[in-house]
Each structure stands twice: as C-alpha cells, then as structure tokens.
Design a protein around this motif. Structure first.
Motif, short mmCIF file in Angstrom:
data_model
loop_
_atom_site.label_atom_id
_atom_site.label_comp_id
_atom_site.label_asym_id
_atom_site.label_seq_id
_atom_site.Cartn_x
_atom_site.Cartn_y
_atom_site.Cartn_z
N TYR A 103 -119.19 -19.92 -5.66
CA TYR A 103 -117.83 -19.92 -6.19
C TYR A 103 -117.08 -21.23 -5.95
O TYR A 103 -115.98 -21.40 -6.45
N PHE A 140 -112.06 -23.74 -5.60
CA PHE A 140 -112.73 -22.74 -6.43
C PHE A 140 -113.18 -23.36 -7.75
O PHE A 140 -112.48 -24.20 -8.32
N ASP A 171 -113.88 -23.68 -11.70
CA ASP A 171 -112.98 -23.38 -12.82
C ASP A 171 -113.15 -21.94 -13.30
O ASP A 171 -112.17 -21.28 -13.66
N GLU A 186 -111.15 -19.66 -11.08
CA GLU A 186 -109.72 -19.82 -11.32
C GLU A 186 -109.31 -19.17 -12.64
O GLU A 186 -108.24 -18.55 -12.74
N GLN A 187 -110.14 -19.28 -13.65
CA GLN A 187 -109.81 -18.71 -14.96
C GLN A 187 -109.82 -17.19 -14.93
O GLN A 187 -109.07 -16.54 -15.68
N LYS A 247 -106.31 -16.40 -13.00
CA LYS A 247 -105.05 -16.87 -13.59
C LYS A 247 -104.30 -15.80 -14.37
O LYS A 247 -103.07 -15.67 -14.23
N GLU A 277 -113.50 -14.46 -6.25
CA GLU A 277 -112.29 -14.21 -7.04
C GLU A 277 -111.19 -13.58 -6.20
O GLU A 277 -110.01 -13.93 -6.34
N CYS A 288 -109.73 -16.31 -4.04
CA CYS A 288 -108.93 -17.19 -4.88
C CYS A 288 -107.59 -16.54 -5.20
O CYS A 288 -106.53 -17.19 -5.10
N HIS A 337 -103.49 -17.62 -4.02
CA HIS A 337 -102.37 -17.90 -4.93
C HIS A 337 -101.16 -16.99 -4.69
O HIS A 337 -100.17 -17.07 -5.43
N TYR A 384 -105.40 -22.56 1.92
CA TYR A 384 -105.35 -23.38 0.71
C TYR A 384 -103.95 -23.92 0.42
O TYR A 384 -103.80 -25.07 0.02
#
Length: 267
Positions: A42, A119, A121, A124-125, A128, A211, A214, A218, A236
């Motif tokens: 990841y 992480f 892409d 992250e996608q 998001k 995931e 991640c 956020h 992070y």
C-alpha cells in the motif's frame, strides 16, 4: 545493508522499521524492510530500491543459513551498544525485535519516514470519496488479540465505545460530525452504532488495512484502544489522538495527544 526483519502487524512494522531507518540515516547505513518487500503493497516504500521479493529472499535465506549474522532487540530498555557497533562494522546483517528505540533520531527523520510510507495513489483514490464535510472522527475498534493483550484490559464493548464517542460529540455540540469506524471485529453490531449515534453520520469503510490506515490518517481526530494502528495514523498529519485507557472517563479536548509524545509510551 541492514535487513530489518519486522515483527507483528503492519503498523508495528512501520514503527519498527522507522527506528532502524532513522538510525541508519544518522550513521550512513542503508536499511531494507523485509515485510514491506512483499506483504503490504500500500505504500511508496514498496516501490523503492531493494524492496522487492528477490532481495527479501536473499536476506531471508542468508540469515537462515548463517551466512549473515542476526542481531536481536528483544529486551525492553536493553543495552544495545554492542549491537550498534556491529551494525556499524558489518556490511550485511539482519536485525529483528520490537525493542529497538531511537526516539530522537526517529523524530529527526520523521518526515522522511512519512514520505516512505506515503500511501499509493490507488489507496488514496479509494479513500477520497469517503471524506465528507464537518469534523471527521476516526474510531479504531480493536478486538481479536485484545481479548488477551494486557489481560483483556483494552478489550471494550460496543456500549463502551459508543459512550466514548458520545463524550466526543458533547465536546463538539452543534457541529456536523462524521464517525468512521474501522476495526478487526467481523461481528461488529453496526446497527447498534447507527442507532446510538443518530445525530452523526456513521461510516463503516470496509477497506483493507492500508485503506483503513489511510482513511484514519485523514480524520481530524482519532480515538481507539491503545494501539500502534491509531498511533501511526496520527503520525501523518499530527492528528490529535485519544487512547481509551479508562472507558468511563469523561475526557476533554486536552486529553487528546500527538504522535511525538505517544510513540514514546507504547504499551
């Protein structure tokens, strides 16, 4: 080259390798994480030099056959000066164990460590679209092995987690809150959380470990039983983290801490 034979789970591996990476940077030694050469795809580190299965296999069998030495860091607060001398002197060796700690060096190179474990892409996608407006509260529910960890001290019920979340909600009255609940309990009573937290939007991301980590990274706040998973998530973006050590405590905003303090006090 210092090959780091990681132990434990993904977040433990990130912290363990981070300490060895920082020590290596401080002393001009190159390091490689065995676990991130093959197991957890990841992160950016998995695409860096030496982090591949061929290097992993070479190091694994060279150590197994006694072609390179293995140094163990298994004693809490142990005196590892002799180990460090070998790490400086030998071209190739394996290191293993959870008790390697170079806190100041870790903080010095923390941004580099965060970049290594950025992480991918694709991760992250996936995360998001889940990120909404208002306050994002990340909850990590740890069950499984926590029935035994510290004698079950941090094995909390759904009712206890809900009460902790409602305590947080009271601290942020009249604000929109989205609660993201991650964890390792496949039998979690999701309907109970939705019913009890009716004034909040409740999201169960159902992501893989990368995931989930991640997503938690956020969030604006993190809450969970003492665990390296929430600790790494907080690293992070300097996210305030509250470790539940007493599930009935009426905590305040001042009880949230940050990575730079908490990583020195891991259970």
């Amino acid at each position: 080259m210092i090959f780091v034979h990681d132990k434990g789970r993904m977040a433990n591996n990130i912290l363990q390798y981070g300490h060895f990476y920082a020590w290596g940077r401080e002393h001009g030694r190159q390091t490689m994480s065995m676990r991130f050469a093959y197991k957890y795809p990841y992160f950016h580190i998995c695409r860096t030099s030496h982090h591949n299965f061929l290097t992993y296999a070479f190091a694994k069998y060279a150590a197994k056959w006694g072609l390179i030495p293995t140094l163990h860091f298994d004693e809490k607060d142990g005196d590892y000066r002799a180990h460090e001398q070998q790490m400086l002197a030998r071209n190739l060796l394996m290191v293993t164990g959870w008790e390697a700690r170079w806190y100041d060096a870790f903080l010095k190179y923390k941004q580099e460590i965060i970049t290594l474990f950025a992480f991918n892409d694709a991760v992250e996608q996936q995360v998001k679209p889940l990120l909404g407006d208002g306050i994002r509260l990340g909850i990590h529910i740890r069950r499984g092995d926590y029935a035994r960890f510290y004698g079950g001290r941090f094995f909390y019920s759904d009712e206890q987690y809900v009460n902790v979340i409602l305590n947080f909600v009271k601290l942020h009255a009249n604000e929109r809150i989205t609660v993201y609940i991650c964890g390792n309990d496949p039998k979690l009573n999701r309907d109970y959380y939705r019913e009890q937290l009716g004034d909040c939007q409740v999201v169960f991301p159902d992501g893989n470990p990368g995931e989930d980590l991640c997503l938690l990274s956020h969030c604006h706040y993190l809450i969970g039983a003492p665990s390296t998973f929430t600790l790494v998530a907080s690293m992070y973006h300097e996210t305030p983290l509250y470790w539940i050590e007493n599930p009935v405590k009426e905590f305040t905003s001042q009880d949230f801490k940050h990575f730079d303090d908490l990583f020195r006090h891991i259970y």
